[in-house]
Design a protein around this motif. Structure first.
Motif, PDB file in Angstrom:
ATOM      1  N   GLY A 158       0.851  -1.334  -0.004  1.00 32.71           N
ATOM      2  CA  GLY A 158       0.176  -0.145   0.149  1.00 32.71           C
ATOM      3  C   GLY A 158       0.750   1.404  -0.104  1.00 32.71           C
ATOM      4  O   GLY A 158       0.305   2.380  -0.191  1.00 32.71           O
ATOM      5  N   GLN A 180      -0.404  -3.217  -6.962  1.00 32.38           N
ATOM      6  CA  GLN A 180      -1.305  -2.268  -5.964  1.00 32.38           C
ATOM      7  C   GLN A 180      -0.501  -0.814  -5.931  1.00 32.38           C
ATOM      8  O   GLN A 180       0.611  -0.808  -5.611  1.00 32.38           O
ATOM      9  CB  GLN A 180      -1.567  -2.455  -4.887  1.00 32.38           C
ATOM     10  N   VAL A 197      -6.202   0.973   5.790  1.00 26.61           N
ATOM     11  CA  VAL A 197      -4.783   0.501   5.512  1.00 26.61           C
ATOM     12  C   VAL A 197      -4.240   0.565   7.070  1.00 26.61           C
ATOM     13  O   VAL A 197      -4.245   1.436   7.628  1.00 26.61           O
ATOM     14  CB  VAL A 197      -3.907   1.627   4.578  1.00 26.61           C
ATOM     15  N   ASN A 200       1.786  -0.300   5.958  1.00 29.20           N
ATOM     16  CA  ASN A 200       0.756   0.054   5.010  1.00 29.20           C
ATOM     17  C   ASN A 200       0.135  -1.224   4.175  1.00 29.20           C
ATOM     18  O   ASN A 200       0.097  -1.485   3.039  1.00 29.20           O
ATOM     19  CB  ASN A 200       1.270   0.803   4.029  1.00 29.20           C
ATOM     20  N   ASN A 239      -2.647  -3.306   2.559  1.00 26.43           N
ATOM     21  CA  ASN A 239      -3.992  -2.702   2.172  1.00 26.43           C
ATOM     22  C   ASN A 239      -5.073  -3.496   2.454  1.00 26.43           C
ATOM     23  O   ASN A 239      -4.893  -4.924   2.693  1.00 26.43           O
ATOM     24  CB  ASN A 239      -3.943  -2.725   0.644  1.00 26.43           C
TER      25      ASN A 239
END
Length: 325
Positions: free
Chosen positions: A16, A142, A231, A260, A262
């Motif tokens: 993320g 991502q 997140v 981070n 996701n």
């Protein structure tokens, strides 16, 4: 109690945060030759990026040099006078992985200069060793971004590349998610966390510690699953070994850190002793470890504003102690 060799393996799964899970020159010899992934699959040629003279095409997938590595073959065409680099997070069948750009000879590639080149994206990490992945059905990129970078002089004539400051929030190319499906997409196994000690399970966030028989030298394999809408990140700032705090120098990971993650993803982190920790608290390789204690913090990422950059809010804080048998 047990005796051990002091070493650490905190190659951690992340997701993320753009470049957060991009490898920084991790040597091949540090990667353990165990695997849970089957790369005997095929993909159709797929254009990942095609914008203003810069194009990336995925052409194939193959097993890497190590059992826990996968190579995504790519062709890059840069018909501009600029230099570009890729920033992304990589997820394999729902598990976060580490990634690294390499050339056809396996050497790390820093950026893409004008011209045409063939290369690979090397995908590896804890999930490919310890999670039950099986055949690769899909690879997701991502928060994928292509950013213009500049050459910066380094030591001994070396050159490295850094993105221009305006490219952080306004990259040359950006996509929330790019998915590559293989011919085994219908065979994807459901994401499964192995049985172990459940350290946290609330609001769609689950943390489990396990230590399978084949990973005896590790003092913990941690699975973090995020089925919430936020997140999230997991931190352990300090580690206590035999009731002695081991604080680490800047730049060395101490404990478990997953940044981070996701929604919908699962990350795998491991913990093993580092020689510098042993030295700091006065342990030698033959001494017995009685306990290792972590103080974990779970945080969620807050929306970015003009006043904040990447602020986080603590959603849980809890201790965990591992007692040697």
């Amino acid at each position: 109690k047990f005796k051990f060799n002091c070493w650490i393996d905190v190659i951690f799964g992340q997701s993320g945060g753009g470049e957060n899970n991009k490898a920084k020159g991790v040597p091949d010899e540090d990667i353990k030759e165990t695997s849970s992934v089957d790369a005997n699959v095929k993909i159709e040629e797929q254009v990942l990026v095609d914008q203003d003279g810069f194009k990336i095409v995925a052409t194939g997938i193959e097993a890497g040099k190590r059992d826990n590595e996968v190579y995504l073959d790519i062709e890059v065409t840069n018909n501009t006078d600029k230099i570009y680099d890729i920033y992304t997070d990589t997820v394999v069948n729902g598990y976060v992985a580490i990634w690294e750009q390499i050339d056809e000879e396996g050497e790390q590639r820093e950026a893409y200069l004008p011209g045409e080149v063939k290369g690979k994206i090397k995908i590896y990490g804890n999930a490919l060793k310890y999670a039950d992945i099986g055949k690769i059905g899909k690879i997701e990129f991502q928060d994928f971004a292509v950013r213009e970078v500049e050459e910066e002089p380094g030591a001994e004539g070396c050159v490295y590349y850094d993105y221009k400051i305006d490219q952080r929030d306004n990259p040359f190319f950006k996509a929330d998610n790019i998915m590559i499906q293989t011919d085994a997409v219908d065979e994807i196994k459901e994401v499964r966390i192995p049985e172990g000690e459940e350290l946290y399970n609330e609001n769609g966030i689950k943390l489990v510690k396990t230590n399978p028989e084949e990973a005896k030298k590790l003092h913990g394999i941690f699975f973090l699953q995020n089925m919430s809408e936020d997140v999230i990140s997991l931190y352990s700032e300090d580690v206590c070994i035999n009731d002695m705090v081991a604080s680490m120098p800047t730049g060395i990971l101490n404990g478990i850190n997953i940044q981070n993650l996701n929604p919908g993803n699962t990350a795998v982190a491991t913990f093993e002793m580092l020689p510098i920790i042993c030295e700091e608290i006065g342990l030698n390789e033959e001494e017995e470890i009685e306990s290792i204690e972590w103080i974990f913090q779970l945080k969620k990422k807050l929306p970015q504003t003009d006043e904040t950059w990447e602020d986080e809010e603590i959603i849980a804080e809890f201790p965990y102690t591992y007692f040697a048998e």
